[in-house]
Design a protein around this motif. Structure first.
Motif, PDB file in Angstrom:
ATOM      1  N   LYS A  61      12.382   8.036   2.830  1.00 22.09           N
ATOM      2  CA  LYS A  61      11.317   7.096   2.468  1.00 22.09           C
ATOM      3  C   LYS A  61      10.222   7.802   1.664  1.00 22.09           C
ATOM      4  O   LYS A  61       9.680   7.239   0.705  1.00 22.09           O
ATOM      5  CB  LYS A  61      10.730   6.462   3.732  1.00 22.09           C
ATOM      6  N   ILE A  62       9.899   9.027   2.061  1.00 22.07           N
ATOM      7  CA  ILE A  62       8.899   9.807   1.324  1.00 22.07           C
ATOM      8  C   ILE A  62       9.376  10.055  -0.104  1.00 22.07           C
ATOM      9  O   ILE A  62       8.618   9.885  -1.074  1.00 22.07           O
ATOM     10  CB  ILE A  62       8.624  11.146   2.045  1.00 22.07           C
ATOM     11  N   GLN A  63      10.637  10.443  -0.234  1.00 22.55           N
ATOM     12  CA  GLN A  63      11.190  10.726  -1.561  1.00 22.55           C
ATOM     13  C   GLN A  63      11.173   9.483  -2.447  1.00 22.55           C
ATOM     14  O   GLN A  63      10.834   9.560  -3.637  1.00 22.55           O
ATOM     15  CB  GLN A  63      12.619  11.251  -1.422  1.00 22.55           C
ATOM     16  N   GLN A  64      11.518   8.337  -1.867  1.00 22.01           N
ATOM     17  CA  GLN A  64      11.521   7.097  -2.640  1.00 22.01           C
ATOM     18  C   GLN A  64      10.124   6.755  -3.147  1.00 22.01           C
ATOM     19  O   GLN A  64       9.947   6.365  -4.311  1.00 22.01           O
ATOM     20  CB  GLN A  64      12.068   5.952  -1.788  1.00 22.01           C
TER      21      GLN A  64
ATOM     22  N   ALA B  19       8.793   6.748  -6.963  1.00 19.64           N
ATOM     23  CA  ALA B  19       8.187   5.539  -7.517  1.00 19.64           C
ATOM     24  C   ALA B  19       6.822   5.848  -8.116  1.00 19.64           C
ATOM     25  O   ALA B  19       6.480   5.354  -9.205  1.00 19.64           O
ATOM     26  CB  ALA B  19       8.058   4.473  -6.435  1.00 19.64           C
ATOM     27  N   GLN B  20       6.039   6.670  -7.419  1.00 22.59           N
ATOM     28  CA  GLN B  20       4.719   7.030  -7.932  1.00 22.59           C
ATOM     29  C   GLN B  20       4.837   7.861  -9.204  1.00 22.59           C
ATOM     30  O   GLN B  20       4.068   7.681 -10.154  1.00 22.59           O
ATOM     31  CB  GLN B  20       3.932   7.790  -6.863  1.00 22.59           C
ATOM     32  N   GLN B  21       5.815   8.773  -9.232  1.00 26.31           N
ATOM     33  CA  GLN B  21       6.024   9.589 -10.429  1.00 26.31           C
ATOM     34  C   GLN B  21       6.441   8.721 -11.601  1.00 26.31           C
ATOM     35  O   GLN B  21       5.986   8.910 -12.738  1.00 26.31           O
ATOM     36  CB  GLN B  21       7.096  10.650 -10.157  1.00 26.31           C
TER      37      GLN B  21
ATOM     38  N   GLN C 135       5.116   6.077 -16.653  1.00 24.80           N
ATOM     39  CA  GLN C 135       4.974   4.845 -17.416  1.00 24.80           C
ATOM     40  C   GLN C 135       3.557   4.697 -17.940  1.00 24.80           C
ATOM     41  O   GLN C 135       3.332   4.292 -19.085  1.00 24.80           O
ATOM     42  CB  GLN C 135       5.333   3.642 -16.538  1.00 24.80           C
ATOM     43  N   THR C 136       2.584   5.063 -17.078  1.00 25.47           N
ATOM     44  CA  THR C 136       1.184   5.001 -17.497  1.00 25.47           C
ATOM     45  C   THR C 136       0.940   5.954 -18.662  1.00 25.47           C
ATOM     46  O   THR C 136       0.253   5.619 -19.636  1.00 25.47           O
ATOM     47  CB  THR C 136       0.256   5.370 -16.326  1.00 25.47           C
ATOM     48  N   GLY C 137       1.534   7.159 -18.557  1.00 24.78           N
ATOM     49  CA  GLY C 137       1.386   8.132 -19.644  1.00 24.78           C
ATOM     50  C   GLY C 137       2.009   7.634 -20.929  1.00 24.78           C
ATOM     51  O   GLY C 137       1.434   7.801 -22.017  1.00 24.78           O
ATOM     52  N   ASN C 138       3.177   7.004 -20.825  1.00 25.80           N
ATOM     53  CA  ASN C 138       3.839   6.467 -22.014  1.00 25.80           C
ATOM     54  C   ASN C 138       3.016   5.351 -22.646  1.00 25.80           C
ATOM     55  O   ASN C 138       2.910   5.252 -23.876  1.00 25.80           O
ATOM     56  CB  ASN C 138       5.229   5.941 -21.651  1.00 25.80           C
ATOM     57  N   ASP C 139       2.442   4.501 -21.783  1.00 25.83           N
ATOM     58  CA  ASP C 139       1.621   3.402 -22.299  1.00 25.83           C
ATOM     59  C   ASP C 139       0.392   3.934 -23.018  1.00 25.83           C
ATOM     60  O   ASP C 139       0.001   3.425 -24.083  1.00 25.83           O
ATOM     61  CB  ASP C 139       1.189   2.483 -21.152  1.00 25.83           C
ATOM     62  N   GLU C 140      -0.224   4.962 -22.438  1.00 25.85           N
ATOM     63  CA  GLU C 140      -1.411   5.544 -23.064  1.00 25.85           C
ATOM     64  C   GLU C 140      -1.051   6.206 -24.389  1.00 25.85           C
ATOM     65  O   GLU C 140      -1.791   6.103 -25.376  1.00 25.85           O
ATOM     66  CB  GLU C 140      -2.047   6.567 -22.117  1.00 25.85           C
ATOM     67  N   SER C 141       0.109   6.882 -24.405  1.00 28.02           N
ATOM     68  CA  SER C 141       0.551   7.540 -25.639  1.00 28.02           C
ATOM     69  C   SER C 141       0.830   6.515 -26.726  1.00 28.02           C
ATOM     70  O   SER C 141       0.457   6.695 -27.891  1.00 28.02           O
ATOM     71  CB  SER C 141       1.817   8.358 -25.355  1.00 28.02           C
ATOM     72  N   ALA C 142       1.479   5.414 -26.319  1.00 29.65           N
ATOM     73  CA  ALA C 142       1.778   4.358 -27.291  1.00 29.65           C
ATOM     74  C   ALA C 142       0.496   3.738 -27.821  1.00 29.65           C
ATOM     75  O   ALA C 142       0.377   3.422 -29.012  1.00 29.65           O
ATOM     76  CB  ALA C 142       2.650   3.290 -26.640  1.00 29.65           C
ATOM     77  N   ALA C 143      -0.481   3.575 -26.922  1.00 31.24           N
ATOM     78  CA  ALA C 143      -1.759   2.991 -27.336  1.00 31.24           C
ATOM     79  C   ALA C 143      -2.469   3.917 -28.313  1.00 31.24           C
ATOM     80  O   ALA C 143      -3.063   3.467 -29.307  1.00 31.24           O
ATOM     81  CB  ALA C 143      -2.629   2.735 -26.113  1.00 31.24           C
ATOM     82  N   ASN C 144      -2.406   5.225 -28.064  1.00 33.29           N
ATOM     83  CA  ASN C 144      -3.044   6.187 -28.962  1.00 33.29           C
ATOM     84  C   ASN C 144      -2.376   6.193 -30.332  1.00 33.29           C
ATOM     85  O   ASN C 144      -3.043   6.257 -31.376  1.00 33.29           O
ATOM     86  CB  ASN C 144      -2.989   7.592 -28.351  1.00 33.29           C
ATOM     87  N   ASP C 145      -1.028   6.132 -30.324  1.00 32.76           N
ATOM     88  CA  ASP C 145      -0.295   6.112 -31.594  1.00 32.76           C
ATOM     89  C   ASP C 145      -0.656   4.874 -32.395  1.00 32.76           C
ATOM     90  O   ASP C 145      -0.834   4.925 -33.622  1.00 32.76           O
ATOM     91  CB  ASP C 145       1.214   6.131 -31.331  1.00 32.76           C
ATOM     92  N   SER C 146      -0.778   3.756 -31.682  1.00 33.89           N
ATOM     93  CA  SER C 146      -1.119   2.510 -32.360  1.00 33.89           C
ATOM     94  C   SER C 146      -2.512   2.583 -32.951  1.00 33.89           C
ATOM     95  O   SER C 146      -2.762   2.108 -34.062  1.00 33.89           O
ATOM     96  CB  SER C 146      -1.028   1.347 -31.366  1.00 33.89           C
ATOM     97  N   ALA C 147      -3.421   3.223 -32.224  1.00 26.79           N
ATOM     98  CA  ALA C 147      -4.797   3.344 -32.704  1.00 26.79           C
ATOM     99  C   ALA C 147      -4.855   4.226 -33.939  1.00 26.79           C
ATOM    100  O   ALA C 147      -5.588   3.943 -34.893  1.00 26.79           O
ATOM    101  CB  ALA C 147      -5.675   3.918 -31.599  1.00 26.79           C
ATOM    102  N   LYS C 148      -4.051   5.306 -33.928  1.00 28.09           N
ATOM    103  CA  LYS C 148      -4.037   6.210 -35.083  1.00 28.09           C
ATOM    104  C   LYS C 148      -3.511   5.500 -36.324  1.00 28.09           C
ATOM    105  O   LYS C 148      -4.021   5.664 -37.430  1.00 28.09           O
ATOM    106  CB  LYS C 148      -3.177   7.428 -34.766  1.00 28.09           C
TER     107      LYS C 148
ATOM    108  N   ASP D  29       0.858  -1.195   0.000  1.00 27.78           N
ATOM    109  CA  ASP D  29       0.000   0.000   0.000  1.00 27.78           C
ATOM    110  C   ASP D  29       0.891   1.240   0.000  1.00 27.78           C
ATOM    111  O   ASP D  29       1.076   1.895   1.030  1.00 27.78           O
ATOM    112  CB  ASP D  29      -0.910  -0.016   1.224  1.00 27.78           C
ATOM    113  N   SER D  30       1.431   1.579  -1.162  1.00 30.31           N
ATOM    114  CA  SER D  30       2.367   2.702  -1.244  1.00 30.31           C
ATOM    115  C   SER D  30       1.674   4.037  -1.000  1.00 30.31           C
ATOM    116  O   SER D  30       2.275   4.954  -0.423  1.00 30.31           O
ATOM    117  CB  SER D  30       3.059   2.710  -2.613  1.00 30.31           C
ATOM    118  N   VAL D  31       0.422   4.148  -1.415  1.00 34.38           N
ATOM    119  CA  VAL D  31      -0.319   5.398  -1.200  1.00 34.38           C
ATOM    120  C   VAL D  31      -0.540   5.621   0.293  1.00 34.38           C
ATOM    121  O   VAL D  31      -0.305   6.709   0.826  1.00 34.38           O
ATOM    122  CB  VAL D  31      -1.669   5.370  -1.944  1.00 34.38           C
ATOM    123  N   GLY D  32      -0.995   4.576   0.987  1.00 34.12           N
ATOM    124  CA  GLY D  32      -1.200   4.676   2.427  1.00 34.12           C
ATOM    125  C   GLY D  32       0.101   4.917   3.161  1.00 34.12           C
ATOM    126  O   GLY D  32       0.159   5.713   4.106  1.00 34.12           O
ATOM    127  N   ALA D  33       1.159   4.240   2.729  1.00 33.81           N
ATOM    128  CA  ALA D  33       2.465   4.402   3.371  1.00 33.81           C
ATOM    129  C   ALA D  33       2.965   5.831   3.222  1.00 33.81           C
ATOM    130  O   ALA D  33       3.468   6.425   4.183  1.00 33.81           O
ATOM    131  CB  ALA D  33       3.467   3.428   2.761  1.00 33.81           C
TER     132      ALA D  33
END
Length: 242
Positions: free
Chosen positions: A211-214, A218-220, A225-238, A182-186
Motif C-alpha cells: 500500500k505504501i509503494q502504491q 501515485a504521488q511520484q 505530471q505536474t512537472g510536465n504541465d509546468e514545462s509545457a506551460a513554460n514552452d507555450s509562454a516562450k 487523503d493520500s498524504v495522510g494515508a
C-alpha cells in the motif's frame, strides 16, 4: 451461662428462656448458611457443566466451519450457523458464544451480507467479551463499516485500546483516509503501521508495504505530471513571446 445464676436449675431455666426467644432465628441462620454453601457449590457445578457443554458445541461448530479439507459446504456452514446461534442464545456470557458470533460475522462477509456481519460484531461488543476478543471485534467491525462506506463510524473504532493489534488498526485507519481521498495522510499512517508491525504489534507487513509503494508511486506520478504541465506551460509562454 452467667455466674449470677446460683443454681443449675436457674441456669437450665435461663437456657430454655433464651432458646424460646432466639432458637428459631438461630436455626434459620444455620439453615441459610448451609443453603448458601450448597447453593454456591451447586452454582459452581452448573457453571462447570455449562462451560463443558458450550465447549462441546463450539468444537462441533469448528468441525462444521472447517469442513472437509478446509472447505465447508453450504450444509456445513448452515450447521455451523445453527450451533453458533445456540451458543449465543443459551451460553451468552461465555467466550465460546463470542467466538461463535465472530464466526457468524465471517460467514456473513463471505455471503456479502455486510449488515449481518456488522450486527454480529456489534453483538460481541455489547455482550461482555474479554478485552482481546473485543479488540478483534472492533477491528473487524471497522473493516466492515469501511466496506459499507461508513467512514466516520469506522474511524471511531480505530480509537481505543489496541494492545497487540496496533499495526492492524493503523492500517485500517490508513485505508479509511485513502478511501476519503487523503493520500498524504494515508501514506503517513501506513508508514507508522509498517514501523509498528516491525516490532511484532500485529499487522501484515507485506500488504502494508504494498500500500505504501502504491501511494508513493501515485504521488511520484502526480509530481511528474505536474512537472510536465509546468514545462509545457513554460514552452507555450516562450513561443508566445517569440
Amino acid at each position: 451461662m452467667s455466674d449470677s445464676y446460683r443454681t443449675e436449675e436457674e441456669q437450665v431455666e435461663a437456657l430454655k428462656a433464651w432458646w424460646r426467644e432466639n432458637g428459631k432465628s438461630t436455626l434459620v441462620a444455620i439453615a441459610l448458611a448451609v443453603m448458601g454453601v450448597f447453593g454456591w457449590q451447586g452454582w459452581q457445578k452448573q457453571q462447570q457443566a455449562d462451560q463443558s457443554t458450550a465447549s462441546a458445541i463450539y468444537q462441533n461448530l469448528l468441525t462444521a466451519a472447517n469442513g472437509d479439507n478446509g472447505q465447508a459446504t453450504l450444509a456445513q456452514i448452515a450447521t455451523a450457523n445453527h450451533l453458533a446461534d445456540t451458543l449465543k442464545a443459551d451460553y451468552t456470557g461465555t467466550t465460546y458464544a463470542h467466538f461463535a458470533a465472530l464466526y457468524k460475522a465471517k460467514f456473513a462477509v463471505d455471503d456479502n451480507d455486510l449488515n449481518a456481519a456488522a450486527a454480529e460484531l456489534q453483538w460481541v461488543l455489547d455482550n461482555g467479551a474479554i478485552d482481546e476478543v473485543r479488540i478483534q471485534a472492533r477491528l473487524r467491525l471497522a473493516k466492515v463499516l469501511l466496506a459499507e462506506g461508513q467512514m466516520d463510524e469506522a474511524m471511531k473504532l480505530t480509537v481505543g485500546e489496541n494492545k497487540g493489534y496496533s499495526a492492524a488498526f493503523s492500517e485500517v485507519k490508513g485505508d479509511i483516509l485513502a478511501a476519503q481521498g487523503d493520500s498524504v495522510g494515508a501514506l503517513s499512517v501506513y508508514q507508522q503501521a509498517r514501523d509498528i508491525a516491525a516490532t511484532g504489534e500485529g499487522g501484515q507487513s507485506l500488504l502494508i508495504n504494498l500500500k505504501i509503494q502504491q501511494l508513493e508511486n501515485a504521488q511520484q506520478s502526480d509530481e511528474n505530471q505536474t512537472g510536465n504541465d509546468e514545462s509545457a506551460a513554460n514552452d507555450s509562454a516562450k513561443k508566445g513571446d517569440v
